[in-house]
Write a protein that holds these residues in place. Sequence first.
Motif, PDB file in Angstrom:
ATOM      1  N   LEU A  44       0.842  -1.202   0.000  1.00  0.00           N
ATOM      2  CA  LEU A  44       0.000   0.000   0.000  1.00  0.00           C
ATOM      3  C   LEU A  44       0.872   1.245   0.000  1.00  0.00           C
ATOM      4  CD1 LEU A  44      -2.556  -1.101   2.749  1.00  0.00           C
ATOM      5  CD2 LEU A  44      -2.778  -1.343   0.264  1.00  0.00           C
ATOM      6  N   LEU A  45       0.366   2.316  -0.610  1.00  0.00           N
ATOM      7  CA  LEU A  45       1.088   3.586  -0.688  1.00  0.00           C
ATOM      8  C   LEU A  45       0.071   4.716  -0.702  1.00  0.00           C
ATOM      9  CD1 LEU A  45       4.013   4.434  -3.028  1.00  0.00           C
ATOM     10  CD2 LEU A  45       1.977   5.844  -3.120  1.00  0.00           C
ATOM     11  N   VAL A  46       0.382   5.787   0.016  1.00  0.00           N
ATOM     12  CA  VAL A  46      -0.492   6.964   0.022  1.00  0.00           C
ATOM     13  C   VAL A  46       0.351   8.237   0.062  1.00  0.00           C
ATOM     14  CG1 VAL A  46      -0.769   7.093   2.557  1.00  0.00           C
ATOM     15  CG2 VAL A  46      -2.556   8.017   1.056  1.00  0.00           C
ATOM     16  N   PHE A  47      -0.114   9.244  -0.649  1.00  0.00           N
ATOM     17  CA  PHE A  47       0.457  10.585  -0.592  1.00  0.00           C
ATOM     18  C   PHE A  47      -0.371  11.362   0.419  1.00  0.00           C
ATOM     19  CE2 PHE A  47       1.559   9.065  -4.743  1.00  0.00           C
ATOM     20  CZ  PHE A  47       2.794   9.636  -5.027  1.00  0.00           C
ATOM     21  N   GLN A  48       0.302  12.035   1.371  1.00  0.00           N
ATOM     22  CA  GLN A  48      -0.386  12.858   2.367  1.00  0.00           C
ATOM     23  C   GLN A  48       0.261  14.235   2.381  1.00  0.00           C
ATOM     24  OE1 GLN A  48       0.342  10.298   5.766  1.00  0.00           O
ATOM     25  NE2 GLN A  48      -1.718   9.470   5.634  1.00  0.00           N
ATOM     26  N   PRO A  78      -9.753  -5.769  -0.869  1.00  0.00           N
ATOM     27  CA  PRO A  78      -8.419  -5.262  -1.216  1.00  0.00           C
ATOM     28  C   PRO A  78      -8.441  -3.829  -1.749  1.00  0.00           C
ATOM     29  CG  PRO A  78      -8.620  -7.525  -1.921  1.00  0.00           C
ATOM     30  CD  PRO A  78      -9.986  -7.094  -1.424  1.00  0.00           C
ATOM     31  N   SER A  79      -9.426  -3.483  -2.557  1.00  0.00           N
ATOM     32  CA  SER A  79      -9.495  -2.128  -3.120  1.00  0.00           C
ATOM     33  C   SER A  79      -9.816  -1.060  -2.073  1.00  0.00           C
ATOM     34  CB  SER A  79     -10.529  -2.072  -4.241  1.00  0.00           C
ATOM     35  OG  SER A  79     -11.818  -2.367  -3.732  1.00  0.00           O
ATOM     36  N   GLU A  80     -10.260  -1.476  -0.900  1.00  0.00           N
ATOM     37  CA  GLU A  80     -10.604  -0.532   0.174  1.00  0.00           C
ATOM     38  C   GLU A  80      -9.497  -0.389   1.225  1.00  0.00           C
ATOM     39  OE1 GLU A  80     -15.415  -1.279   0.314  1.00  0.00           O
ATOM     40  OE2 GLU A  80     -14.114  -2.680   1.391  1.00  0.00           O
ATOM     41  N   CYS A  81      -8.462  -1.213   1.140  1.00  0.00           N
ATOM     42  CA  CYS A  81      -7.379  -1.171   2.132  1.00  0.00           C
ATOM     43  C   CYS A  81      -6.562   0.110   1.966  1.00  0.00           C
ATOM     44  CB  CYS A  81      -6.476  -2.391   1.979  1.00  0.00           C
ATOM     45  SG  CYS A  81      -7.303  -3.923   2.430  1.00  0.00           S
ATOM     46  N   ARG A  82      -6.219   0.736   3.074  1.00  0.00           N
ATOM     47  CA  ARG A  82      -5.459   1.991   3.074  1.00  0.00           C
ATOM     48  C   ARG A  82      -4.332   1.913   4.093  1.00  0.00           C
ATOM     49  NH1 ARG A  82      -8.211   2.274  -0.821  1.00  0.00           N
ATOM     50  NH2 ARG A  82      -9.777   3.821  -1.341  1.00  0.00           N
ATOM     51  N   VAL A  83      -3.293   2.667   3.829  1.00  0.00           N
ATOM     52  CA  VAL A  83      -2.126   2.708   4.712  1.00  0.00           C
ATOM     53  C   VAL A  83      -2.535   3.056   6.138  1.00  0.00           C
ATOM     54  CG1 VAL A  83       0.022   3.948   5.197  1.00  0.00           C
ATOM     55  CG2 VAL A  83      -0.501   3.253   2.851  1.00  0.00           C
ATOM     56  N   HIS A  84      -3.417   4.017   6.309  1.00  0.00           N
ATOM     57  CA  HIS A  84      -3.715   4.499   7.670  1.00  0.00           C
ATOM     58  C   HIS A  84      -4.423   3.459   8.544  1.00  0.00           C
ATOM     59  CE1 HIS A  84      -7.246   5.904   5.287  1.00  0.00           C
ATOM     60  NE2 HIS A  84      -7.910   5.537   6.364  1.00  0.00           N
ATOM     61  N   TYR A  85      -4.881   2.334   7.967  1.00  0.00           N
ATOM     62  CA  TYR A  85      -5.460   1.261   8.777  1.00  0.00           C
ATOM     63  C   TYR A  85      -4.391   0.342   9.374  1.00  0.00           C
ATOM     64  CZ  TYR A  85      -9.946   2.368   6.557  1.00  0.00           C
ATOM     65  OH  TYR A  85     -11.073   2.996   6.106  1.00  0.00           O
ATOM     66  N   MET A  86      -3.180   0.421   8.860  1.00  0.00           N
ATOM     67  CA  MET A  86      -2.124  -0.517   9.247  1.00  0.00           C
ATOM     68  C   MET A  86      -1.240   0.052  10.365  1.00  0.00           C
ATOM     69  SD  MET A  86      -2.908  -2.874   7.230  1.00  0.00           S
ATOM     70  CE  MET A  86      -4.457  -2.508   6.417  1.00  0.00           C
ATOM     71  N   ALA A  87      -0.809  -0.816  11.263  1.00  0.00           N
ATOM     72  CA  ALA A  87       0.036  -0.383  12.389  1.00  0.00           C
ATOM     73  C   ALA A  87       1.476  -0.131  11.935  1.00  0.00           C
ATOM     74  CB  ALA A  87      -0.001  -1.422  13.500  1.00  0.00           C
ATOM     75  N   GLU A  88       2.016  -1.006  11.094  1.00  0.00           N
ATOM     76  CA  GLU A  88       3.405  -0.867  10.642  1.00  0.00           C
ATOM     77  C   GLU A  88       3.435  -0.070   9.347  1.00  0.00           C
ATOM     78  OE1 GLU A  88       6.105  -4.189  10.855  1.00  0.00           O
ATOM     79  OE2 GLU A  88       4.612  -5.281  12.047  1.00  0.00           O
ATOM     80  N   ARG A  89       4.143   1.070   9.382  1.00  0.00           N
ATOM     81  CA  ARG A  89       4.214   1.956   8.213  1.00  0.00           C
ATOM     82  C   ARG A  89       5.605   2.567   8.116  1.00  0.00           C
ATOM     83  NH1 ARG A  89      -1.450   4.813   9.712  1.00  0.00           N
ATOM     84  NH2 ARG A  89      -0.278   5.503  11.490  1.00  0.00           N
ATOM     85  N   LEU A  90       5.895   3.076   6.930  1.00  0.00           N
ATOM     86  CA  LEU A  90       7.147   3.800   6.707  1.00  0.00           C
ATOM     87  C   LEU A  90       6.862   4.990   5.816  1.00  0.00           C
ATOM     88  CD1 LEU A  90      10.378   3.827   6.776  1.00  0.00           C
ATOM     89  CD2 LEU A  90      10.179   2.856   4.481  1.00  0.00           C
ATOM     90  N   ARG A  91       7.527   6.088   6.086  1.00  0.00           N
ATOM     91  CA  ARG A  91       7.504   7.243   5.190  1.00  0.00           C
ATOM     92  C   ARG A  91       8.746   7.146   4.318  1.00  0.00           C
ATOM     93  NH1 ARG A  91       5.104  12.109   9.000  1.00  0.00           N
ATOM     94  NH2 ARG A  91       2.969  11.296   8.927  1.00  0.00           N
TER      95      ARG A  91
END
Length: 141
Positions: A44-48, A78-91
């Motif tokens: 997953l990837l998101v621009f914020q 799967p199409s509804e999954c977003r980065v902000h729902y996940m505990a482990e993330r990286l910028r």
Amino acid sequence: MTHKEKRQKMDEAIKEIVIPFLRAKDFKGSYPNFRRENGDQLNLLVFQFSMYAPRFVVEISNCPANGYTTSWGTSLKPSECRVHYMAERLRIGSIKAKTDYWYKFEQMLIFGSVFKKRATELLDNWNEAEEWWKQNPFRAN
């Protein structure tokens, strides 16, 4: 140039430079949220964007390829999954910079476009994302 005008220019550079790159890497979705099936997980990837300054982060995470159930019990396709729902993330850029990393586009350059420079910088940091996705598979809490 106003904050709004800078944001529009940054969006244009991302759409011109980064989105075609993401599509070539098999990412689906629409700006600002993207996903790529990678074996038994989704990358997953998101621009914020900051509300207060001309800058953005690109945050990534993994989740199961068949979707995800949130901590409050909502089942996501799967199409509804977003980065902000996940505990482990990286910028992206944070490993190289050794700190929380923002792509800043407030100062204009004498030569060239700061917007295209930041979009290209993200591509320069791309290996960091690929390595992180491999080393941090999704783990249920």
